[in-house]
Structures are given as C-alpha cells and as structure tokens.
Design an enzyme around this catalytic site. Structure first.
Site: not given
Length: 233
Positions: A55-56, A84, A147-148, A174
C-alpha cells in the site's frame, strides 16, 4: 518445499521459542504441532506487513506522478523475535501463550515509514486512513506530544485483514512514521539504552533531550526552506 527442508524450518522455529513460552506447553508430545502453530502465526503477521508495504509503495508512486516529490523516503519492517514477545508479555503481566500474544500485543508486526518532512508524516497517515480495508485501532502522536526523553514519532496501530486459502485473520500492525532526523535520533538513543546496562545518568538524559530539541528545530527549518523553494517554481 521438500520434507527435509520443511523439517529443518520447523525445528529452527521451535528452538527459537524462549523457554518461558515453551515451558507453558507440552513440548514432548506436541513439539511439531507447537512449531507449526508458531510458524503459521508469524506467517500471518509477515503477510500483514507485506500488504502494508505494498500500500505504501503504491501511494508513494501515485504521489510521484501527481506531485513534485514523494512523501516517503524509506520503508523498513520487522517481526518481533520470540524472545522479545515472551519478555513483553511477562513484563505486562500477561499469560505467555500464542493466544495471549495475538490478543495483547500490538507491535508483533512493525512497519517504520521515514519521511522527508513533518508534513509528509501526516500526509501519509491521512492516505492510510482512507484505505477501506485498514482500521485505525490506536494513534499516539509523539510529535505533537514528545516523550520525556525527547523521542518524536507518530505511532499508528492499524488492523488489516489477511486472507488465506480457508481462513481470514484481522491482524494489528504498528506503523511508526518519522522524519529522517527523528529516525537518526531514535536509532542512536535506542543503541545507547540497549548496549549499556547501567542506569543512564541525568546529565546524559538532559543532553539527549537537548539534541532531540535541536533536531526538531532543524526539521521545522528545513520544511520552511522547502516551502520557500517550492514557491519559486
């Protein structure tokens, strides 16, 4: 595929499973069954990645025809390793099983899209959201709200159907969208964290954050320059 090659593949897949996952299963009598099941599951996730990549690629080619430049520079992908997967399930307090990993983890299949400019990130996101067979599950905008640590990226969890000969599976992938500069910072920051077991001192955290801010400013300035150049055409 010959029986000998298939058997070697099954054994490779099974021995790649971490002990924490294998210990929850009756390995002695079901060794091949477990290996087949894991291989089939990962094949489904790999198929989902290939569909997203296709698709990309199509959307990028369309942009090259209709526009002056492509919104996508590079596309990378990966499947989470068995180790993982087991570690993340354990860390989150979930059962370590095939059903649990498919139900509770959104990032077994991952696609990273590297874009030239920040605006391209949102252009690609909007194009993906218009795809009728893609369903947005979660969006985390770490560009608007970093993010921090200073990490910036746009994370999308999207569900896509994978059709096999007899079954249909709705698989979550993701998708991380970043600029080239964001990816440079994130890759180095990741290496620093995972190659050094020691606690990162506050001074280094502050320096990493400063560099992230500098890179973000550079991203914005480069886009402004690109807009000015386009206005000259």
């Amino acid at each position: 595929m010959s029986d000998e090659i298939l058997e070697e593949t099954i054994i490779d897949e099974a021995t790649a499973l971490p002990p924490s996952l294998m210990n929850n299963m009756a390995v002695s009598g079901d060794f091949y069954k477990i290996a087949f099941q894991f291989q089939q599951i990962m094949m489904i996730y790999e198929s989902a990645i290939k569909q997203i990549e296709t698709k990309l690629d199509i959307l990028n080619k369309e942009s090259s025809v209709n526009r002056t430049r492509n919104p996508i520079s590079t596309v990378k992908s990966r499947l989470k390793s068995p180790e993982s997967i087991a570690k993340k399930l354990e860390k989150k307090g979930f059962d370590i099983s095939f059903d649990s990993m498919m139900k509770n983890l959104n990032d077994i299949a991952g696609v990273r899209v590297i874009c030239p400019y920040i605006s391209d990130i949102y252009t690609v996101r909007d194009m993906l959201l218009k795809q009728p067979d893609l369903k947005l599950i979660v969006q985390n905008d770490y560009i608007e709200n970093p993010k921090e640590s200073g990490y910036r990226s746009l994370h999308l969890v999207m569900e896509i159907p994978v059709y096999l000969s007899k079954t249909e599976h709705h698989v979550r992938v993701e998708i991380q969208l970043r600029t080239i500069a964001m990816d440079f910072w994130a890759s180095l920051e990741h290496q620093l964290h995972y190659k050094n077991d020691a606690e990162v001192p506050d001074s280094i955290r502050r320096e990493l954050f400063r560099v992230a801010e500098t890179i973000a400013m550079t991203d914005r300035e480069m886009e402004e320059i690109a807009i000015e150049l386009q206005a000259l055409d």
